[in-house]
Scaffold this motif. Structure first.
Motif, mmCIF file in Angstrom:
data_model
loop_
_atom_site.group_PDB
_atom_site.id
_atom_site.type_symbol
_atom_site.label_atom_id
_atom_site.label_comp_id
_atom_site.label_asym_id
_atom_site.label_seq_id
_atom_site.Cartn_x
_atom_site.Cartn_y
_atom_site.Cartn_z
ATOM 1 N N ALA A 163 45.838 23.260 24.511
ATOM 2 C CA ALA A 163 47.297 23.121 24.529
ATOM 3 C C ALA A 163 47.955 24.300 25.250
ATOM 4 C CB ALA A 163 47.823 23.005 23.105
ATOM 5 N N GLN A 164 47.489 25.516 24.972
ATOM 6 C CA GLN A 164 48.057 26.695 25.623
ATOM 7 C C GLN A 164 47.890 26.625 27.131
ATOM 8 O OE1 GLN A 164 49.771 29.113 24.280
ATOM 9 N NE2 GLN A 164 49.197 29.349 22.134
ATOM 10 N N ARG A 165 46.710 26.177 27.566
ATOM 11 C CA ARG A 165 46.453 26.083 29.001
ATOM 12 C C ARG A 165 47.339 25.020 29.646
ATOM 13 N NH1 ARG A 165 43.653 29.422 32.645
ATOM 14 N NH2 ARG A 165 42.794 28.170 34.358
ATOM 15 N N LEU A 166 47.445 23.876 29.012
ATOM 16 C CA LEU A 166 48.228 22.779 29.574
ATOM 17 C C LEU A 166 49.713 23.120 29.685
ATOM 18 C CD1 LEU A 166 46.585 19.799 27.655
ATOM 19 C CD2 LEU A 166 46.188 20.465 30.043
ATOM 20 N N LEU A 167 50.206 23.918 28.746
ATOM 21 C CA LEU A 167 51.621 24.295 28.753
ATOM 22 C C LEU A 167 51.924 25.415 29.742
ATOM 23 C CD1 LEU A 167 52.234 24.186 24.896
ATOM 24 C CD2 LEU A 167 53.285 22.662 26.595
ATOM 25 N N SER A 168 50.911 26.127 30.171
ATOM 26 C CA SER A 168 51.136 27.306 31.013
ATOM 27 C C SER A 168 50.802 27.097 32.482
ATOM 28 C CB SER A 168 50.313 28.476 30.480
ATOM 29 O OG SER A 168 48.915 28.213 30.599
ATOM 30 N N ARG A 169 50.254 25.922 32.851
ATOM 31 C CA ARG A 169 49.861 25.683 34.232
ATOM 32 C C ARG A 169 50.676 24.534 34.827
ATOM 33 N NH1 ARG A 169 46.007 29.713 35.718
ATOM 34 N NH2 ARG A 169 44.711 28.274 36.928
ATOM 35 N N ILE A 224 50.989 20.690 33.488
ATOM 36 C CA ILE A 224 49.866 19.777 33.266
ATOM 37 C C ILE A 224 50.061 19.024 31.955
ATOM 38 C CG2 ILE A 224 47.356 19.598 33.022
ATOM 39 C CD1 ILE A 224 47.087 22.088 34.700
ATOM 40 N N ALA A 225 50.680 19.666 30.985
ATOM 41 C CA ALA A 225 50.918 19.032 29.683
ATOM 42 C C ALA A 225 51.772 17.781 29.799
ATOM 43 C CB ALA A 225 51.579 20.027 28.730
ATOM 44 N N ASP A 226 52.560 17.692 30.870
ATOM 45 C CA ASP A 226 53.464 16.559 31.017
ATOM 46 C C ASP A 226 52.818 15.367 31.719
ATOM 47 O OD1 ASP A 226 55.561 17.930 29.787
ATOM 48 O OD2 ASP A 226 56.095 18.928 31.663
ATOM 49 N N HIS A 227 51.574 15.522 32.147
ATOM 50 C CA HIS A 227 50.851 14.390 32.700
ATOM 51 C C HIS A 227 50.316 13.543 31.544
ATOM 52 C CE1 HIS A 227 50.775 15.709 36.957
ATOM 53 N NE2 HIS A 227 50.883 16.918 36.415
ATOM 54 N N SER A 228 50.514 12.253 31.612
ATOM 55 C CA SER A 228 50.254 11.389 30.459
ATOM 56 C C SER A 228 48.808 11.422 29.984
ATOM 57 C CB SER A 228 50.655 9.949 30.783
ATOM 58 O OG SER A 228 49.905 9.446 31.878
ATOM 59 N N VAL A 229 47.856 11.614 30.882
ATOM 60 C CA VAL A 229 46.455 11.612 30.459
ATOM 61 C C VAL A 229 46.189 12.747 29.475
ATOM 62 C CG1 VAL A 229 45.684 13.042 32.425
ATOM 63 C CG2 VAL A 229 44.056 11.552 31.244
ATOM 64 N N TRP A 230 46.890 13.867 29.676
ATOM 65 C CA TRP A 230 46.667 14.996 28.764
ATOM 66 C C TRP A 230 47.382 14.803 27.436
ATOM 67 C CZ3 TRP A 230 42.706 17.872 29.173
ATOM 68 C CH2 TRP A 230 42.123 18.063 30.426
ATOM 69 N N GLU A 231 48.496 14.118 27.452
ATOM 70 C CA GLU A 231 49.132 13.778 26.175
ATOM 71 C C GLU A 231 48.197 12.915 25.344
ATOM 72 O OE1 GLU A 231 52.682 11.879 27.542
ATOM 73 O OE2 GLU A 231 53.840 13.755 27.581
ATOM 74 N N GLN A 232 47.524 11.973 25.980
ATOM 75 C CA GLN A 232 46.576 11.111 25.276
ATOM 76 C C GLN A 232 45.416 11.924 24.708
ATOM 77 O OE1 GLN A 232 46.973 7.753 24.698
ATOM 78 N NE2 GLN A 232 49.009 8.097 25.547
ATOM 79 N N ARG A 233 44.906 12.864 25.489
ATOM 80 C CA ARG A 233 43.755 13.650 25.042
ATOM 81 C C ARG A 233 44.116 14.583 23.890
ATOM 82 N NH1 ARG A 233 41.440 14.973 31.154
ATOM 83 N NH2 ARG A 233 40.564 12.870 31.511
ATOM 84 N N ILE A 234 45.273 15.207 23.975
ATOM 85 C CA ILE A 234 45.718 16.083 22.885
ATOM 86 C C ILE A 234 45.941 15.277 21.610
ATOM 87 C CG2 ILE A 234 47.719 17.383 22.052
ATOM 88 C CD1 ILE A 234 46.019 19.174 23.648
ATOM 89 N N ALA A 235 46.570 14.115 21.734
ATOM 90 C CA ALA A 235 46.818 13.275 20.560
ATOM 91 C C ALA A 235 45.505 12.843 19.922
ATOM 92 C CB ALA A 235 47.643 12.057 20.966
ATOM 93 N N ARG A 236 44.549 12.418 20.747
ATOM 94 C CA ARG A 236 43.258 11.976 20.224
ATOM 95 C C ARG A 236 42.541 13.124 19.515
ATOM 96 N NH1 ARG A 236 41.950 7.417 18.615
ATOM 97 N NH2 ARG A 236 41.390 8.641 16.787
ATOM 98 N N ALA A 237 42.641 14.327 20.083
ATOM 99 C CA ALA A 237 41.993 15.492 19.486
ATOM 100 C C ALA A 237 42.562 15.782 18.099
ATOM 101 C CB ALA A 237 42.154 16.707 20.398
#
Length: 420
Positions: free
Chosen positions: A289-295, A302-315
């Motif tokens: 999460a920290q990486r996705l919010l900072s890049r 990167i956090a705003d790309h939908s594929v990563w929202e799906q991965r974070i939610a699943r985690a």
């Protein structure tokens, strides 16, 4: 159903968490520096310094269960430890799992925890004084020698190490590997599983002996790597036993009782691994999460790309489900005993590493090239967690037990083919 933690559960969890944040996390750079200086197989000073503080704070030997009904030998052996329930310890172990070396600071790291439980459950008073006391005081470390390279050790009845009685000694010959901890210079004792008989019942041929690792004929032939990591200063070794003479008084519980001891040891050990693995997963999702919010990539975080929202939610979903299953297993162990919780232990042993590996893999992906480098702990943690799909029984063995229990619910099922 009430999921609220009681005061004692919260008390120890919060104390462990606060200690880690105050005394361990700030020393992570010191640990890495000391770990990569000089000899690979050594005692790391920062761990010894923090251990002294944890012991002084009363956060020591937390894994040891309540005494009542545990020891086979009725003696007056006194030991230090809070004697937490499995449920209470589960919450603490999760916090320890967030930093790879934290558990040792509380004298709660494998394989010492399992070995200490074996000594506590099955050892004589003399055996406890000789080996359990220094282990519980953190003066020495230990190993567990069971797995062998020449046979499929997922079936423990396959082991071939021989233990032949010769007067007041057993003469032992064999080869073991994945003997975790033998690289540590403090490792002085091992619990060794072999066969005192190659006839009769398959589950009554095995015995366990206490092995002083300084005994003539014991040779650490090599240290094994895990996906390229040597896991120093702990490590995993291949050990040759060449006509090793072990006194008969070093027998645990009696000849033919080794399989019984192994089952008693591995049950708590399996769930301890799972508890720590949940902590690894929590550290993984935080790093991700920290990486996705900072890049920023392609004009947005990167956090705003939908594929990563799906991965974070699943985690997050997978962590929460896995934690509940782990706590359920721990609660059953406390209330009904380890045997009654066998199915839950098997399920969590399969689920926890699989869950954590996926989260770590996603975290590595989020870090790009950095994720597979030494700049982040993710690759190391992935390699470590991957071994848990073998350790204390491979996934296939546990899945087999789960499936058989499920099939057993339908004893009256008939083959449709046979009925045609």
């Amino acid at each position: 159903m009430d999921f609220t933690l009681n005061d004692r559960e919260t008390h120890f969890r919060d104390r462990v968490k606060a200690f880690i944040e105050r005394e361990i996390r700030p020393r992570v750079p010191d640990y890495h520096r000391q770990n990569h200086e000089g000899e690979r197989w050594k005692v790391i000073p920062v761990i010894e310094e923090v251990k002294a503080k944890a012991r002084e704070a009363g956060l020591w030997n937390l894994f040891m269960p309540p005494r009542s009904g545990r020891a086979h030998v009725d003696d007056e052996f006194a030991f230090q430890g809070e004697q937490l329930t499995n449920l209470e310890y589960a919450l603490c172990a999760e916090e320890m799992g967030r930093i790879a070396w934290a558990s040792e600071c509380f004298n709660c790291s494998a394989p010492d925890t399992g070995n200490m439980e074996v000594f506590h459950r099955y050892g004589t008073l003399a055996q406890k004084e000789r080996w359990l006391r220094p282990l519980m005081e953190g003066q020495i470390r230990s190993a567990f020698l069971m797995t062998e390279p020449a046979v499929a050790s997922s079936d423990a009845t396959n082991i071939q190490t021989s233990m032949v009685r010769d007067g007041d000694h057993y003469v032992v010959n064999g080869r073991k590997w994945w003997s975790s901890g033998v690289g540590d210079p403090r490792c002085k004792v091992a619990i060794l599983m072999g066969k005192t008989s190659f006839e009769g019942s398959r589950h009554q041929q095995q015995s366990m002996l206490i092995l002083d690792l300084g005994t003539p004929g014991v040779r650490v032939e090599r240290m094994l790597s895990v996906y390229g990591y040597d896991h120093a200063p702990h490590g995993h070794g291949e050990v040759v036993l060449d006509n090793v003479r072990i006194p008969v008084e070093n027998m645990l519980l009696g000849e033919g009782r080794g399989f019984e001891i192994a089952q008693g040891r591995l049950g708590p050990g399996r769930i301890h691994h799972c508890m720590r693995t949940i902590g690894v997963a929590e550290a993984g999702i935080e790093a991700m999460a920290q990486r996705l919010l900072s890049r920023v990539a392609f004009g947005k975080r990167i956090a705003d790309h939908s594929v990563w929202e799906q991965r974070i939610a699943r985690a997050r979903i997978d962590i929460e489900m896995t934690r509940l299953l782990c706590l359920k297993a721990a609660d059953m162990m406390d209330k009904a005993g380890n045997k009654a919780a066998q199915l839950e232990i098997a399920m969590i042993k399969v689920q926890a590493p699989t869950m954590a590996l996926q989260i770590l893999d996603d975290a590595i992906q989020a870090h790009g090239g950095g994720g597979v480098s030494q700049d982040f702990p993710l690759a190391f943690e992935w390699a470590h967690v991957r071994t848990l799909r073998f350790a204390d029984g491979p996934d296939e063995v546990h899945n087999r037990a789960i499936a058989r229990a499920e099939f057993g619910k339908y004893p009256d099922a008939r083959s449709e083919v046979a009925g045609r």
